[in-house]
Enzyme design. Sequence first.
Site, PDB file in Angstrom:
ATOM      1  N   GLY A  15      50.793  73.586  90.108  1.00 11.31           N
ATOM      2  CA  GLY A  15      49.488  73.200  89.591  1.00 11.31           C
ATOM      3  C   GLY A  15      48.585  74.345  89.188  1.00 11.31           C
ATOM      4  N   SER A  16      49.136  75.449  88.644  1.00  9.89           N
ATOM      5  CA  SER A  16      48.229  76.522  88.224  1.00  9.89           C
ATOM      6  C   SER A  16      47.412  76.097  86.994  1.00  9.89           C
ATOM      7  CB  SER A  16      49.003  77.817  87.956  1.00  9.89           C
ATOM      8  OG  SER A  16      49.778  77.736  86.792  1.00  9.89           O
ATOM      9  N   MET A  95      56.828  66.148  85.512  1.00  9.44           N
ATOM     10  CA  MET A  95      58.256  66.189  85.184  1.00  9.44           C
ATOM     11  C   MET A  95      58.875  64.827  84.901  1.00  9.44           C
ATOM     12  SD  MET A  95      58.673  69.347  85.072  1.00  9.44           S
ATOM     13  CE  MET A  95      60.427  69.690  85.034  1.00  9.44           C
ATOM     14  N   ASN A 112      49.412  67.234  76.753  1.00 11.34           N
ATOM     15  CA  ASN A 112      50.459  67.910  77.517  1.00 11.34           C
ATOM     16  C   ASN A 112      50.434  69.392  77.167  1.00 11.34           C
ATOM     17  OD1 ASN A 112      52.790  68.181  79.195  1.00 11.34           O
ATOM     18  ND2 ASN A 112      54.076  68.227  77.351  1.00 11.34           N
ATOM     19  N   HIS A 114      52.977  72.757  76.986  1.00 13.24           N
ATOM     20  CA  HIS A 114      54.399  73.098  76.962  1.00 13.24           C
ATOM     21  C   HIS A 114      54.543  74.612  76.764  1.00 13.24           C
ATOM     22  CE1 HIS A 114      58.648  72.475  76.439  1.00 13.24           C
ATOM     23  NE2 HIS A 114      58.621  73.263  75.383  1.00 13.24           N
ATOM     24  N   GLN A 178      48.299  82.558  79.032  1.00 12.72           N
ATOM     25  CA  GLN A 178      47.701  81.945  77.841  1.00 12.72           C
ATOM     26  C   GLN A 178      47.492  80.450  78.046  1.00 12.72           C
ATOM     27  OE1 GLN A 178      46.439  83.854  75.520  1.00 12.72           O
ATOM     28  NE2 GLN A 178      47.233  85.539  76.755  1.00 12.72           N
ATOM     29  N   GLU A 179      48.428  79.809  78.755  1.00 11.68           N
ATOM     30  CA  GLU A 179      48.269  78.374  79.041  1.00 11.68           C
ATOM     31  C   GLU A 179      46.931  78.114  79.724  1.00 11.68           C
ATOM     32  OE1 GLU A 179      51.540  76.362  80.976  1.00 11.68           O
ATOM     33  OE2 GLU A 179      52.984  77.791  80.192  1.00 11.68           O
TER      34      GLU A 179
HETATM   35  C1  GRF Z   1      53.821  75.199  82.812  1.00 11.91           C
HETATM   36  O1  GRF Z   1      54.586  76.255  82.310  1.00 11.91           O
HETATM   37  C2  GRF Z   1      53.652  74.117  81.782  1.00 11.91           C
HETATM   38  O2  GRF Z   1      53.622  74.613  80.470  1.00 11.91           O
HETATM   39  C3  GRF Z   1      54.899  73.299  81.993  1.00 11.91           C
HETATM   40  O3  GRF Z   1      55.093  73.293  83.377  1.00 11.91           O
HETATM   41  C4  GRF Z   1      54.513  74.445  83.960  1.00 11.91           C
HETATM   42  C5  GRF Z   1      53.555  73.996  85.011  1.00 11.91           C
HETATM   43  O4  GRF Z   1      53.049  75.064  85.734  1.00 11.91           O
HETATM   44  N1  GRF Z   1      54.745  71.990  81.396  1.00 11.91           N
HETATM   45  P1  GRF Z   1      51.848  74.818  86.772  1.00 11.91           P
HETATM   46  O5  GRF Z   1      52.334  73.756  87.755  1.00 11.91           O
HETATM   47  O6  GRF Z   1      50.655  74.388  85.996  1.00 11.91           O
HETATM   48  O7  GRF Z   1      51.668  76.162  87.431  1.00 11.91           O
END
Ligand code: GRF
Length: 225
Positions: A15-16, A95, A112, A114, A178-179
């Site tokens: 959950g980062s 997932m 979402n 990705h 970056q996410e």
């Molecule tokens: C991230 O890399 C996201 O892009 C993918 O799953 C990962 C989740 O990471 N869908 P986190 O649980 O948010 O750290």
Amino acid sequence: MAGPIRIAVMASGGGSNLQAIIDACEAGRISGSVVCIVSDRRNAGALDRARNHGIEAIHLRVPKTGTPGWHDADRELVTLLNERGIDLVALAGYMRIIGPELIREYRHRIMNIHPALLPAFPGVEVQWDAVEYGVKIAGATVHFADEEFDTGPIIIQAAVPLMPGDTGEDLAHRILEQEHRIYPQAIQWFAEGRLEIEGRRVTLRDAVALAPTAHIVSPPIDGDF
Ligand code: GRF
């Protein structure tokens, strides 16, 4: 939709990204709040993060796609989101494939993230695939979810370079940074009502334009090219 929005985050892992969204809400960078976290995994780190912030943490048993009970879980999810008046569902490392009821009820209200530049590398563990493939530029994509996996209209992408000797882990880490920036940003654009969707195309109203010469070249070209 304009301003404070009610967000549900769905996550299966650590959950980062969820944390980045919560932090942006708490700092007022997202005009809205995370109302609940839903996880298909009872011991997901994301549920602990929710509890740490006094956010409702919901574990929902979701059977594998298409197996008995999957449609029931889909309906149950819609009911619980409706009961909480959710405006936006943010998938953050969730997932399971989203069910048809949820897609129908929340069309263009499910995002979402990705860890690849879609449509390249859909699926899971794609950072490792990108290293194996030998790409020179990788990245992350935030998109609206639709009936398929990793196919919905794209909102924002960030590109990062591959470095010599990168492992999948190194790349995953670089992409994740970056996410954590682009996901909260996409959610705030949604909250501001600035995302216009036409077919596959998402337009950001009042966008600051990139210079048409903006680019990333990897590895960098020599000075005289
Ligand atoms: C991230 O890399 C996201 O892009 C993918 O799953 C990962 C989740 O990471 N869908 P986190 O649980 O948010 O750290």
